[in-house]
Write a protein that holds these residues in place. Structure first.
Motif, PDB file in Angstrom:
ATOM      1  N   ILE A 533       0.849  -1.193   0.000  1.00  0.00           N
ATOM      2  CA  ILE A 533       0.000   0.000   0.000  1.00  0.00           C
ATOM      3  C   ILE A 533       0.887   1.246   0.000  1.00  0.00           C
ATOM      4  O   ILE A 533       1.770   1.393   0.844  1.00  0.00           O
ATOM      5  CB  ILE A 533      -0.925   0.016   1.229  1.00  0.00           C
ATOM      6  CG1 ILE A 533      -1.820  -1.224   1.238  1.00  0.00           C
ATOM      7  CG2 ILE A 533      -1.764   1.292   1.267  1.00  0.00           C
ATOM      8  CD1 ILE A 533      -2.607  -1.392   2.531  1.00  0.00           C
ATOM      9  N   ASN A 534       0.652   2.158  -0.949  1.00  0.00           N
ATOM     10  CA  ASN A 534       1.377   3.423  -0.950  1.00  0.00           C
ATOM     11  C   ASN A 534       1.054   4.222   0.311  1.00  0.00           C
ATOM     12  O   ASN A 534      -0.062   4.139   0.838  1.00  0.00           O
ATOM     13  CB  ASN A 534       1.022   4.260  -2.181  1.00  0.00           C
ATOM     14  CG  ASN A 534       1.435   3.603  -3.482  1.00  0.00           C
ATOM     15  OD1 ASN A 534       2.237   2.668  -3.487  1.00  0.00           O
ATOM     16  ND2 ASN A 534       0.896   4.089  -4.587  1.00  0.00           N
ATOM     17  N   ARG A 535       2.010   5.004   0.780  1.00  0.00           N
ATOM     18  CA  ARG A 535       1.811   5.800   1.989  1.00  0.00           C
ATOM     19  C   ARG A 535       2.168   7.255   1.704  1.00  0.00           C
ATOM     20  O   ARG A 535       3.259   7.543   1.215  1.00  0.00           O
ATOM     21  CB  ARG A 535       2.698   5.292   3.128  1.00  0.00           C
ATOM     22  CG  ARG A 535       2.571   3.800   3.417  1.00  0.00           C
ATOM     23  CD  ARG A 535       1.272   3.454   4.113  1.00  0.00           C
ATOM     24  NE  ARG A 535       1.236   2.029   4.487  1.00  0.00           N
ATOM     25  CZ  ARG A 535       0.255   1.466   5.167  1.00  0.00           C
ATOM     26  NH1 ARG A 535      -0.774   2.199   5.565  1.00  0.00           N
ATOM     27  NH2 ARG A 535       0.284   0.181   5.449  1.00  0.00           N
ATOM     28  N   SER A 536       1.257   8.166   2.026  1.00  0.00           N
ATOM     29  CA  SER A 536       1.526   9.587   1.800  1.00  0.00           C
ATOM     30  C   SER A 536       2.064  10.284   3.045  1.00  0.00           C
ATOM     31  O   SER A 536       2.329  11.486   3.017  1.00  0.00           O
ATOM     32  CB  SER A 536       0.262  10.300   1.320  1.00  0.00           C
ATOM     33  OG  SER A 536      -0.767  10.214   2.284  1.00  0.00           O
ATOM     34  N   SER A 537       2.225   9.538   4.117  1.00  0.00           N
ATOM     35  CA  SER A 537       2.857  10.027   5.346  1.00  0.00           C
ATOM     36  C   SER A 537       3.804   8.948   5.849  1.00  0.00           C
ATOM     37  O   SER A 537       3.598   7.762   5.580  1.00  0.00           O
ATOM     38  CB  SER A 537       1.819  10.349   6.426  1.00  0.00           C
ATOM     39  OG  SER A 537       0.950  11.371   6.004  1.00  0.00           O
ATOM     40  N   PRO A 538       4.843   9.329   6.589  1.00  0.00           N
ATOM     41  CA  PRO A 538       5.834   8.348   7.041  1.00  0.00           C
ATOM     42  C   PRO A 538       5.235   7.250   7.925  1.00  0.00           C
ATOM     43  O   PRO A 538       4.388   7.518   8.780  1.00  0.00           O
ATOM     44  CB  PRO A 538       6.826   9.200   7.832  1.00  0.00           C
ATOM     45  CG  PRO A 538       6.699  10.571   7.249  1.00  0.00           C
ATOM     46  CD  PRO A 538       5.252  10.713   6.912  1.00  0.00           C
ATOM     47  N   VAL A 539       5.676   6.001   7.683  1.00  0.00           N
ATOM     48  CA  VAL A 539       5.321   4.874   8.544  1.00  0.00           C
ATOM     49  C   VAL A 539       6.605   4.335   9.172  1.00  0.00           C
ATOM     50  O   VAL A 539       7.677   4.381   8.578  1.00  0.00           O
ATOM     51  CB  VAL A 539       4.601   3.755   7.764  1.00  0.00           C
ATOM     52  CG1 VAL A 539       3.245   4.224   7.308  1.00  0.00           C
ATOM     53  CG2 VAL A 539       5.432   3.282   6.580  1.00  0.00           C
ATOM     54  N   HIS A 540       6.470   3.818  10.376  1.00  0.00           N
ATOM     55  CA  HIS A 540       7.618   3.328  11.147  1.00  0.00           C
ATOM     56  C   HIS A 540       7.863   1.851  10.854  1.00  0.00           C
ATOM     57  O   HIS A 540       6.950   1.034  10.933  1.00  0.00           O
ATOM     58  CB  HIS A 540       7.329   3.537  12.637  1.00  0.00           C
ATOM     59  CG  HIS A 540       8.412   3.044  13.546  1.00  0.00           C
ATOM     60  ND1 HIS A 540       8.178   2.671  14.863  1.00  0.00           N
ATOM     61  CD2 HIS A 540       9.749   2.870  13.339  1.00  0.00           C
ATOM     62  CE1 HIS A 540       9.297   2.285  15.409  1.00  0.00           C
ATOM     63  NE2 HIS A 540      10.267   2.388  14.511  1.00  0.00           N
ATOM     64  N   LEU A 541       9.099   1.503  10.530  1.00  0.00           N
ATOM     65  CA  LEU A 541       9.478   0.100  10.318  1.00  0.00           C
ATOM     66  C   LEU A 541       9.932  -0.466  11.659  1.00  0.00           C
ATOM     67  O   LEU A 541      11.091  -0.305  12.065  1.00  0.00           O
ATOM     68  CB  LEU A 541      10.595  -0.014   9.279  1.00  0.00           C
ATOM     69  CG  LEU A 541      10.165  -0.034   7.804  1.00  0.00           C
ATOM     70  CD1 LEU A 541       9.463   1.255   7.432  1.00  0.00           C
ATOM     71  CD2 LEU A 541      11.362  -0.259   6.909  1.00  0.00           C
ATOM     72  N   THR A 542       9.031  -1.112  12.360  1.00  0.00           N
ATOM     73  CA  THR A 542       9.299  -1.534  13.730  1.00  0.00           C
ATOM     74  C   THR A 542      10.358  -2.624  13.825  1.00  0.00           C
ATOM     75  O   THR A 542      10.961  -2.820  14.885  1.00  0.00           O
ATOM     76  CB  THR A 542       8.004  -2.034  14.393  1.00  0.00           C
ATOM     77  OG1 THR A 542       7.441  -3.079  13.589  1.00  0.00           O
ATOM     78  CG2 THR A 542       6.992  -0.902  14.511  1.00  0.00           C
ATOM     79  N   VAL A 543      10.615  -3.345  12.726  1.00  0.00           N
ATOM     80  CA  VAL A 543      11.573  -4.442  12.784  1.00  0.00           C
ATOM     81  C   VAL A 543      13.012  -3.939  12.847  1.00  0.00           C
ATOM     82  O   VAL A 543      13.913  -4.670  13.248  1.00  0.00           O
ATOM     83  CB  VAL A 543      11.396  -5.379  11.563  1.00  0.00           C
ATOM     84  CG1 VAL A 543      11.871  -4.695  10.272  1.00  0.00           C
ATOM     85  CG2 VAL A 543      12.140  -6.697  11.764  1.00  0.00           C
ATOM     86  N   LEU A 544      13.223  -2.666  12.501  1.00  0.00           N
ATOM     87  CA  LEU A 544      14.585  -2.123  12.464  1.00  0.00           C
ATOM     88  C   LEU A 544      14.825  -1.139  13.601  1.00  0.00           C
ATOM     89  O   LEU A 544      13.951  -0.335  13.940  1.00  0.00           O
ATOM     90  CB  LEU A 544      14.845  -1.410  11.129  1.00  0.00           C
ATOM     91  CG  LEU A 544      14.980  -2.273   9.879  1.00  0.00           C
ATOM     92  CD1 LEU A 544      15.145  -1.403   8.653  1.00  0.00           C
ATOM     93  CD2 LEU A 544      16.156  -3.234  10.016  1.00  0.00           C
ATOM     94  N   ASN A 545      16.022  -1.192  14.172  1.00  0.00           N
ATOM     95  CA  ASN A 545      16.440  -0.213  15.163  1.00  0.00           C
ATOM     96  C   ASN A 545      17.958  -0.063  15.098  1.00  0.00           C
ATOM     97  O   ASN A 545      18.639  -0.851  14.455  1.00  0.00           O
ATOM     98  CB  ASN A 545      15.994  -0.615  16.577  1.00  0.00           C
ATOM     99  CG  ASN A 545      16.514  -1.981  16.983  1.00  0.00           C
ATOM    100  OD1 ASN A 545      17.711  -2.185  17.144  1.00  0.00           O
ATOM    101  ND2 ASN A 545      15.602  -2.941  17.133  1.00  0.00           N
ATOM    102  N   LYS A 546      18.455   0.948  15.727  1.00  0.00           N
ATOM    103  CA  LYS A 546      19.896   1.231  15.766  1.00  0.00           C
ATOM    104  C   LYS A 546      20.500   1.286  14.360  1.00  0.00           C
ATOM    105  O   LYS A 546      21.607   0.810  14.106  1.00  0.00           O
ATOM    106  CB  LYS A 546      20.633   0.190  16.623  1.00  0.00           C
ATOM    107  CG  LYS A 546      20.218   0.209  18.096  1.00  0.00           C
ATOM    108  CD  LYS A 546      21.028  -0.757  18.922  1.00  0.00           C
ATOM    109  CE  LYS A 546      20.611  -0.689  20.392  1.00  0.00           C
ATOM    110  NZ  LYS A 546      21.384  -1.633  21.243  1.00  0.00           N
ATOM    111  N   VAL A 547      19.748   1.870  13.429  1.00  0.00           N
ATOM    112  CA  VAL A 547      20.224   2.027  12.049  1.00  0.00           C
ATOM    113  C   VAL A 547      21.058   3.300  11.950  1.00  0.00           C
ATOM    114  O   VAL A 547      20.696   4.347  12.497  1.00  0.00           O
ATOM    115  CB  VAL A 547      19.036   2.074  11.064  1.00  0.00           C
ATOM    116  CG1 VAL A 547      19.485   2.483   9.665  1.00  0.00           C
ATOM    117  CG2 VAL A 547      18.348   0.715  11.029  1.00  0.00           C
ATOM    118  N   SER A 548      22.182   3.208  11.245  1.00  0.00           N
ATOM    119  CA  SER A 548      23.061   4.364  11.094  1.00  0.00           C
ATOM    120  C   SER A 548      22.892   5.040   9.745  1.00  0.00           C
ATOM    121  O   SER A 548      23.012   6.254   9.630  1.00  0.00           O
ATOM    122  CB  SER A 548      24.521   3.944  11.285  1.00  0.00           C
ATOM    123  OG  SER A 548      24.897   2.980  10.311  1.00  0.00           O
TER     124      SER A 548
END
Length: 593
Positions: A533-548
């Protein structure tokens, strides 16, 4: 529940800072560090110590003076003390008290932490002995003189000059010191990266200019150490945290991806029709292969079907498709192994577009070559160029980004300049007129990061907000609509952003807390939210953290965590995810470490 606006989030963050910090500490901090302190305070109060330390490390890159350094170092000591790391906490408290002997803890802490802090204060600033009780004078008797134990010098001031801009790695540092024995002082400086110019020292002060050419390795916090030594050989030191642009070590092109390893080699995977993987073949790679004959690489860029790399000697190397002369070697011959771009040296940054290439040299000029159908080379013509030509009218440039048919640059005053195709308003000048020379993007200042996508553009400001302009048919501008914008609009619901990337029709961002957010086209799962589904507002990718860092390709995405683990998601028809398969995936999967 309606998402909080960036402005309200900022107000809440600043209120949180005021509540957790003594007023004098808050008032003396710079705005940038104050914004971080709100996040640090929340993480500390929530016992999330590891993420609090990560935020402290990020905030140290933005310090403006001694007050910023002191409060962040105190917070570091508090967190370390609560984690039971008393030795490291002691070292942090000492560093803060050397800079400001009367410093106070910025938050309420456990009694044991207060006790440790005051103990360190006594070590750094020993209390004078109490006066003796008054009594009758005694006859003066000659007594043998006892030698006074020599003391090390004391640093009484440390100043870090505000950089001209946050993208350039250049800063002036100054310390002042005194010695109890009034002996001669000797100053020395050392840096863990970059170079130091010859210091200017007097009897009690020393000043030096630090600079770095290009970027610094991802995850490295640049620091400069100042040491003061007296004639007795006793010394004291203090550390400055300085700032430089992190190197791009993970890149996503149209259908291929690149990765720089810590040893300076480059690895690639995905589509290899034109040799863009650089392994000497044109065989597609679902698993990664090493780019041949390339060492000492500091940064890379993956384009439509060609690749670029900068080595530590400032030269540029290119491989892959050369149909539009985008390899910069004076011909249109494709190359499946790296070849050196001609007539170009002292390069600090590159960007590969759809069929053109950009480079920034250490004097702040921009050079371009390859396809010029829409004026994307910025030389005032629409003539393709097989070797680099200088972009007209630009100086003091610190970063560039090449889209499919347009180009962006940041000047050292924080303004953004654009040229090339403008059919969808991706130049941000309020029109849809193509430009063969740079024009200023309207209404933007204080910009520190840019990213050019297919038909849209992104910019991250110094305050951590993200702005977007151009085509918006799939919501890639993130403003909650699908309306094309000819000038920048703010991406909704995002603040404290550290990194951005614009892809074919989607956009990505990493916040300071290491979380990943995505919006726009999702036809092949490139947003990573488990849907199409296209998103016109930011969605959070909960599977990822501590990304640089991360990168958006045409229809796929890649991300790199701070521990070196790479993740990918989206289209994989050419193996561009690098997980050894050709299956599209709608959520991130680990690739390589």
């Amino acid at each position: 529940m309606r998402s909080a606006s960036p402005w309200s989030a900022r107000v809440v963050g600043l209120l949180a800072t005021i509540l957790f910090l003594p007023w004098e500490a808050y008032a003396q901090c710079s705005t940038d560090v104050g914004t971080y302190l709100s996040s640090i305070s929340r993480l500390y109060e929530g016992l999330d110590y590891e993420r609090a330390l990560e935020q402290i490390a990020s905030a140290k890159r933005l310090t403006r003076g001694i007050e910023d350094d002191v409060v962040l170092t105190l917070y570091e000591g508090i967190v370390l003390a609560d984690m039971g790391k008393s030795d490291k906490a002691t070292a942090a408290f000492k560093a803060a008290l050397y800079l400001k002997p009367d410093a106070k803890l910025p938050v309420q802490v456990a009694p044991k932490v207060v006790e440790l802090f005051e103990k360190v204060r006594e070590q750094v600033n020993p209390k004078p002995a109490p006066p003796l009780a008054k009594k009758e004078p005694e006859p003066v008797r000659p007594a043998p003189s006892e030698p006074v134990a020599p003391r090390p010098p004391e640093i009484v001031g440390a100043h870090k000059q505000k950089p001209f801009d946050m993208n350039q790695g250049a800063m002036s540092l100054r310390i002042s010191a005194q010695d109890a024995q009034d002996s001669a002082l000797r100053f020395s400086w050392e840096a863990n990266t970059g170079t130091l110019e010859t210091p200017a020292s007097s009897a009690t002060t020393s000043e030096v200019r630090w600079k770095v050419r290009g970027c610094v390795p991802e995850g490295l916090t640049p620091t400069v150490k100042a040491t003061v030594t007296n004639s007795q050989g006793l010394s004291v030191s203090t550390n400055f945290t300085v700032y430089a642009t992190p190197c791009i070590i993970q890149e996503a092109g149209d259908q291929h991806s690149l990765r720089v390893q810590p040893d300076g080699t480059v690895w690639a995977w995905g589509n290899n029709t034109y040799g863009q993987l650089g392994d000497g073949t044109t065989a597609h790679g679902a698993a990664r292969v090493q780019v041949r004959n390339l060492r000492g690489v500091t940064t890379v860029s993956a384009g439509g079907s060609h690749s670029l790399a900068v080595t530590n000697d400032g030269t540029v190397w290119a491989w892959g498709n050369n149909g539009f002369k985008q390899l910069g070697i004076g011909s249109t011959t494709n190359h499946s192994m790296p070849v050196r771009v001609r007539n170009l040296s002292n390069v600090v940054a590159v960007s590969a577009g759809g069929g053109h290439s950009l480079a920034v040299t250490d004097d702040g000029t921009v050079w371009a070559w390859g396809s010029n159908r829409s004026g994307q080379l910025g030389d005032g013509t629409t003539i393709h160029r097989s070797m680099p030509v200088q972009v007209n009218g630009l100086s003091g440039v610190v970063a560039v980004s090449a889209g499919v048919h347009h180009s962006l640059a940041i000047s050292n005053d924080g303004t953004v300049w654009a040229w090339g195709n403008n059919d969808s308003g991706q130049l941000g000048d309020g029109t849809t007129t193509n430009r063969s020379t740079p024009v200023q993007v309207s209404g933007l200042s204080g910009v520190v990061t840019i990213s050019a996508g297919h038909l849209h553009s992104l910019a991250r400001l110094h305050d951590g907000t993200v702005w977007a302009w151009g085509k918006n048919g799939t919501g890639q501008l993130g403003d909650g609509t699908t309306d094309t914008r000819l000038s920048p609009v703010q991406v909704s619901g995002l603040s404290e952003v550290a990194t951005i990337s614009a892809g074919g029709g989607h956009s990505l961002a990493v916040r300071n807390d290491g979380t990943v957010w995505a919006w726009g086209s999702n036809s092949q799962g490139q947003l990573g939210d488990g849907t199409t589904i296209n998103r016109s507002s930011p969605v959070h990718l909960t599977v990822l953290n501590k990304v640089s860092t991360l990168a958006a390709g045409m229809h796929h995405s890649v991300a790199l965590q701070k521990d070196g683990m790479a993740w990918a998601w989206g289209s994989n028809k050419s193996g561009q995810r690098g997980d050894g398969t050709n299956i599209d995936l709608f959520t991130p999967v680990p690739v390589i470490r």
